[in-house]
Design an enzyme around this catalytic site. Structure first.
Site, PDB file in Angstrom:
ATOM      1  N   ASP A 210      50.989  -1.444   8.164  1.00  0.00           N
ATOM      2  CA  ASP A 210      51.445  -1.419   6.770  1.00  0.00           C
ATOM      3  C   ASP A 210      50.682  -0.428   5.902  1.00  0.00           C
ATOM      4  OD1 ASP A 210      48.963  -2.934   6.705  1.00  0.00           O
ATOM      5  OD2 ASP A 210      49.537  -3.531   4.673  1.00  0.00           O
TER       6      ASP A 210
ATOM      7  N   GLY B  69      49.179  -7.016  12.277  1.00  0.00           N
ATOM      8  CA  GLY B  69      49.719  -5.754  12.789  1.00  0.00           C
ATOM      9  C   GLY B  69      50.337  -5.840  14.183  1.00  0.00           C
TER      10      GLY B  69
ATOM     11  N   LYS C 245      43.404   6.285  18.071  1.00  0.00           N
ATOM     12  CA  LYS C 245      43.034   7.574  17.471  1.00  0.00           C
ATOM     13  C   LYS C 245      41.719   8.028  18.099  1.00  0.00           C
ATOM     14  CE  LYS C 245      44.833   6.371  12.884  1.00  0.00           C
ATOM     15  NZ  LYS C 245      44.415   6.043  11.511  1.00  0.00           N
TER      16      LYS C 245
ATOM     17  N   GLU D 271      46.701  -5.217  20.700  1.00  0.00           N
ATOM     18  CA  GLU D 271      46.341  -4.626  19.402  1.00  0.00           C
ATOM     19  C   GLU D 271      47.408  -3.634  18.963  1.00  0.00           C
ATOM     20  OE1 GLU D 271      44.273  -4.665  16.990  1.00  0.00           O
ATOM     21  OE2 GLU D 271      42.227  -5.148  17.612  1.00  0.00           O
TER      22      GLU D 271
ATOM     23  N   PHE E 290      46.633   8.562   8.720  1.00  0.00           N
ATOM     24  CA  PHE E 290      47.074   7.212   8.393  1.00  0.00           C
ATOM     25  C   PHE E 290      48.556   7.065   8.726  1.00  0.00           C
ATOM     26  CE2 PHE E 290      48.312   3.620   5.747  1.00  0.00           C
ATOM     27  CZ  PHE E 290      47.303   2.732   6.044  1.00  0.00           C
ATOM     28  N   VAL E 291      48.857   6.108   9.584  1.00  0.00           N
ATOM     29  CA  VAL E 291      50.246   5.935  10.032  1.00  0.00           C
ATOM     30  C   VAL E 291      50.791   4.586   9.577  1.00  0.00           C
ATOM     31  CG1 VAL E 291      50.026   7.457  12.024  1.00  0.00           C
ATOM     32  CG2 VAL E 291      49.441   5.039  12.273  1.00  0.00           C
TER      33      VAL E 291
ATOM     34  N   ASP F 283      41.329   2.351  15.797  1.00  0.00           N
ATOM     35  CA  ASP F 283      40.956   3.499  14.967  1.00  0.00           C
ATOM     36  C   ASP F 283      39.487   3.824  15.278  1.00  0.00           C
ATOM     37  OD1 ASP F 283      40.665   5.319  12.935  1.00  0.00           O
ATOM     38  OD2 ASP F 283      41.131   3.970  11.308  1.00  0.00           O
TER      39      ASP F 283
HETATM   40  P1  5GP Z   1      39.102  -0.003  13.359  1.00  0.00           P
HETATM   41  O1  5GP Z   1      38.103  -1.117  13.251  1.00  0.00           O
HETATM   42  O2  5GP Z   1      39.492   0.322  14.788  1.00  0.00           O
HETATM   43  O3  5GP Z   1      38.661   1.220  12.625  1.00  0.00           O
HETATM   44  O4  5GP Z   1      40.387  -0.448  12.538  1.00  0.00           O
HETATM   45  C1  5GP Z   1      41.278  -1.370  13.002  1.00  0.00           C
HETATM   46  C2  5GP Z   1      42.269  -1.801  11.952  1.00  0.00           C
HETATM   47  O5  5GP Z   1      42.404  -0.882  10.845  1.00  0.00           O
HETATM   48  C3  5GP Z   1      43.643  -1.847  12.581  1.00  0.00           C
HETATM   49  O6  5GP Z   1      43.866  -3.081  13.246  1.00  0.00           O
HETATM   50  C4  5GP Z   1      44.563  -1.645  11.393  1.00  0.00           C
HETATM   51  O7  5GP Z   1      44.800  -2.873  10.750  1.00  0.00           O
HETATM   52  C5  5GP Z   1      43.765  -0.733  10.476  1.00  0.00           C
HETATM   53  N1  5GP Z   1      44.166   0.682  10.667  1.00  0.00           N
HETATM   54  C6  5GP Z   1      43.467   1.652  11.297  1.00  0.00           C
HETATM   55  N2  5GP Z   1      44.131   2.826  11.270  1.00  0.00           N
HETATM   56  C7  5GP Z   1      45.301   2.577  10.622  1.00  0.00           C
HETATM   57  C8  5GP Z   1      46.436   3.409  10.279  1.00  0.00           C
HETATM   58  O8  5GP Z   1      46.529   4.609  10.573  1.00  0.00           O
HETATM   59  N3  5GP Z   1      47.445   2.800   9.605  1.00  0.00           N
HETATM   60  C9  5GP Z   1      47.416   1.474   9.253  1.00  0.00           C
HETATM   61  N4  5GP Z   1      48.475   0.993   8.594  1.00  0.00           N
HETATM   62  N5  5GP Z   1      46.367   0.678   9.561  1.00  0.00           N
HETATM   63  C10 5GP Z   1      45.327   1.213  10.235  1.00  0.00           C
END
Ligand code: 5GP
Length: 183
Positions: free
Chosen positions: A163, A48, A135, A103, A156-157, A107
């Protein structure tokens, strides 16, 4: 790929490429000042962070090195578990280096927490984080992200490296995916 090319797939356009570039220039100026005369190593998280790494590194005026990690989350579907497997490790030794993790999105923050704990054990001189998107409503911990591009709603973006089912990474801007695409 431009936002117009996939306008039917997006319920909302959040940021155009020029808005992202403008914000990246501001962050790059901060990083230039903070790391002046320091040996900066940018660590990108595949896949990403490819777009933000490419644009942020070129917006810097100072020298930097770049290295990459590939990780996979054990989370099911779109939810993150915070338990991470390293698929590709760094080539660089972090001992005594000034490390800035780059990064795409934070999320829940669980993946980042795991990653930082792992990197900290390698004894860098400093360890900070730059995230293009965050977020705040989804946060499950209070990890400090020193440089944040934009705080976005808990949706979700896609685009700018992010992706859905392998697609939309090459979309130049950022948007929220319309429900008909994933339902
Ligand atoms: P976390 O551990 O912070 O919840 O998630 C991190 C990973 O989840 C990010 O590096 C990404 O790959 C994926 N992710 C989290 N939110 C989104 C989103 O809104 N869209 C997409 N495409 N991937 C996300």
């Amino acid at each position: 790929m431009d936002l117009r090319d996939v306008s039917d797939d997006l319920s909302q356009v959040l940021y155009t490429k020029s808005q992202l570039d403008e914000r990246l220039a501001e962050i790059a100026a901060q990083i230039d000042a903070d790391y002046e005369r320091k040996d900066l190593l940018l660590v990108g998280v595949l896949n990403g962070a490819v777009m933000v790494m490419a644009d942020l590194s070129r917006a810097l005026s100072i020298h930097c090195e770049m290295d990459w990690m590939a990780i996979s989350s054990y989370g099911s579907g779109t939810s993150s578990s915070g338990v991470v497997r390293i698929l590709k490790d760094l080539n660089s030794n972090l001992l005594g280096r000034h490390v800035l993790v780059v990064e795409d999105i934070v999320d829940t923050g669980l993946t980042l927490a795991y990653l930082l704990e792992n990197l900290r054990s390698r004894k860098p001189a400093s360890l900070e984080v730059m995230a293009m998107f965050r977020k705040p409503e989804a946060a499950r911990n209070d990890i400090e992200v020193k440089y944040v591009g934009f705080d976005i709603p808990n949706e979700f973006v896609v685009g700018y490296g992010l992706d859905y089912a392998g697609r939309y990474r090459n979309l130049s801007g950022l948007g929220t995916l319309a429900p008909h695409v994933y339902s």
